[in-house]
Design an enzyme around this catalytic site. Structure first.
Site, PDB file in Angstrom:
ATOM      1  N   THR A   1      43.413  30.047   1.822  1.00 60.45           N
ATOM      2  CA  THR A   1      44.711  30.690   2.088  1.00 60.45           C
ATOM      3  C   THR A   1      45.703  29.734   2.735  1.00 60.45           C
ATOM      4  O   THR A   1      46.900  29.761   2.439  1.00 60.45           O
ATOM      5  CB  THR A   1      44.492  31.904   3.023  1.00 60.45           C
ATOM      6  OG1 THR A   1      43.748  32.871   2.307  1.00 60.45           O
ATOM      7  CG2 THR A   1      45.799  32.511   3.455  1.00 60.45           C
TER       8      THR A   1
ATOM      9  N   SER B   1      37.862  29.817  -1.565  1.00 60.08           N
ATOM     10  CA  SER B   1      36.478  29.523  -1.168  1.00 60.08           C
ATOM     11  C   SER B   1      35.468  30.482  -1.778  1.00 60.08           C
ATOM     12  O   SER B   1      34.264  30.247  -1.711  1.00 60.08           O
ATOM     13  CB  SER B   1      36.340  29.481   0.359  1.00 60.08           C
ATOM     14  OG  SER B   1      36.350  30.760   0.915  1.00 60.08           O
TER      15      SER B   1
ATOM     16  N   THR C   1      38.706  30.986   4.298  1.00 61.67           N
ATOM     17  CA  THR C   1      37.911  31.638   5.348  1.00 61.67           C
ATOM     18  C   THR C   1      36.715  32.411   4.795  1.00 61.67           C
ATOM     19  O   THR C   1      35.744  32.636   5.512  1.00 61.67           O
ATOM     20  CB  THR C   1      38.784  32.608   6.173  1.00 61.67           C
ATOM     21  OG1 THR C   1      39.318  33.599   5.304  1.00 61.67           O
ATOM     22  CG2 THR C   1      39.893  31.879   6.896  1.00 61.67           C
ATOM     23  N   ASP C   2      36.798  32.826   3.523  1.00 62.86           N
ATOM     24  CA  ASP C   2      35.784  33.760   3.025  1.00 62.86           C
ATOM     25  C   ASP C   2      34.365  33.197   3.063  1.00 62.86           C
ATOM     26  O   ASP C   2      33.412  33.915   3.373  1.00 62.86           O
ATOM     27  CB  ASP C   2      36.125  34.209   1.598  1.00 62.86           C
ATOM     28  CG  ASP C   2      37.375  35.086   1.570  1.00 62.86           C
ATOM     29  OD1 ASP C   2      37.794  35.548   2.650  1.00 62.86           O
ATOM     30  OD2 ASP C   2      37.926  35.309   0.483  1.00 62.86           O
TER      31      ASP C   2
HETATM   32  N1  ASP Z   1      40.211  34.011  -0.406  1.00 63.54           N
HETATM   33  C1  ASP Z   1      40.581  33.009   0.584  1.00 63.54           C
HETATM   34  C2  ASP Z   1      39.511  31.915   0.590  1.00 63.54           C
HETATM   35  O1  ASP Z   1      38.477  32.102   1.160  1.00 63.54           O
HETATM   36  C3  ASP Z   1      40.722  33.635   1.927  1.00 63.54           C
HETATM   37  C4  ASP Z   1      41.155  32.719   3.040  1.00 63.54           C
HETATM   38  O2  ASP Z   1      41.233  31.530   2.944  1.00 63.54           O
HETATM   39  O3  ASP Z   1      41.457  33.284   4.125  1.00 63.54           O
HETATM   40  O4  ASP Z   1      39.732  30.891   0.006  1.00 63.54           O
END
Ligand code: ASP
Length: 336
Positions: free
Chosen positions: A17, A60, A91-92
């Site tokens: 993100t 991710s 974050t995922d």
């Molecule tokens: N879908 C995103 C990822 O994990 C979510 C994030 O980065 O917060 O790449």
């Protein structure tokens, strides 16, 4: 008086993100490069000297163990050139990557910091800038090993879990205190880790590790399916741990053990870990069947640790010894 030189930090972009923008085809996708990220934070030059490397640009969700190994090689090849490393990451699955890097790069005296954001850097309300600044502050400090820096908290790489899907407080440290916090840009250390030694890099993983979450009434079919296709099965059971006495689980485990599979019991409960021997439904699993238990480890760490161990050996006694040997404080009880 001699002026101390600024630390040299390598920013490695992998996506997430933090680097995302709204796409024409719909939804957020990682588009910004590491240079574009840094350009939005000129104040980083007050903290350290920075080079940029765009390794990946992925959501991710699309990250695989092969990408973890790419990160390891990237850091290994440049380890001598930098004082620390910042990886921007979605974050995922960041907690899985942090755990994996903790096993694949052990005893690093230099900081290897993962960070990301819940809101893209281009949004008016974003956590990207604070997280990135804090990550660089930590990478320029003597904070050895792998950690996640997020929302003002420093979390050991083997202890992190994403516990909130939307708010800025995305990560928790499970069964272990935070290493420190960042307040107004100052790192306050709660725990000081050993900084000596030189790093050990590993480059093989066995990805044939599967995970099964029990639901009440489940039988052995799914476990059989996973065991037929994998070298190890982690079962997320209930409470301190046990398996239903119906549904054929005990014979499933006996068959799997005879076929040389590794079975680890852990718990769906987020805090305080397993203690499989407490109840009758768990007692025999450890004492008679030879199932391993995760104790206070996170499921993310168990997955990564088994992939790392089974990439080195398939010998049961050695797998068991390595599993219970703490790495980056991933398991504390009752081993230490
Ligand atoms: N879908 C995103 C990822 O994990 C979510 C994030 O980065 O917060 O790449």
């Amino acid at each position: 008086m001699k002026e101390s030189r600024k630390k040299r930090i390598l920013l490695i972009g992998t996506g997430g993100t933090i680097a995302s923008e709204i796409t024409e085809s719909g939804g957020l996708a990682p588009e910004l490069t590491t240079e574009e990220l840094l350009a939005r934070l000129p104040a980083i030059s007050d903290i350290c000297e920075t080079d940029c490397l765009q390794l990946l640009n992925l959501d991710s969700t699309n990250m695989t163990p092969a990408h973890w190994l790419e990160m390891v090689r990237c850091i290994r090849d440049r380890y001598g050139d930098y004082d620390g490393f910042v990886l921007t990451h979605g974050t995922d699955t960041m907690a899985y990557t942090a755990a994996a890097l903790s096993y694949l790069i052990q005893d690093s005296p230099k900081p290897i910091i993962l960070t990301g954001a819940q809101k893209p850097i281009g949004f008016d309300s974003t956590d990207s800038k604070t997280n990135l600044m804090d990550a660089f502050r930590c990478a320029a400090a003597d904070l050895p090993g792998v950690s996640i820096v997020f929302n003002g908290q420093v979390i050991l790489g083997t202890r992190a879990r994403k516990t909130r899907s939307k708010s800025f407080q995305a990560f928790s440290s499970i069964n272990f205190p935070h290493l420190g916090i960042l307040r107004d840009g100052v790192l306050l250390r709660y725990i000081r880790q050993d900084c000596g030694g030189s790093p050990v890099f590993y480059e093989t993983l066995d990805t044939r590790v599967s995970l099964l979450k029990l639901v009440p009434g489940m039988g052995r079919d799914l476990a059989d399916f996973l065991l037929a296709r994998n070298d190890a099965l982690i079962i997320e059971s209930f409470g301190v741990g046990g398996l239903p006495e119906h549904g054929g689980f005990y014979s499933c485990i006996r068959d799997a053990m005879a076929a040389g599979k590794i079975i680890v019991l852990t718990t769906q409960v987020e805090n305080e870990g397993s203690d499989v021997g407490v109840y009758h439904v768990g007692h025999a699993l450890k004492n008679e069947l030879g199932v391993l238990e995760a104790y206070d480890m996170t499921t993310e760490a168990v997955v990564a640790k088994l992939m790392w161990i089974l990439g080195r050996t398939k010998r049961r006694a050695e797998v068991e010894r390595l599993f219970y040997t703490p790495v980056a404080r991933d398991i504390l009880w009752p081993v230490e």
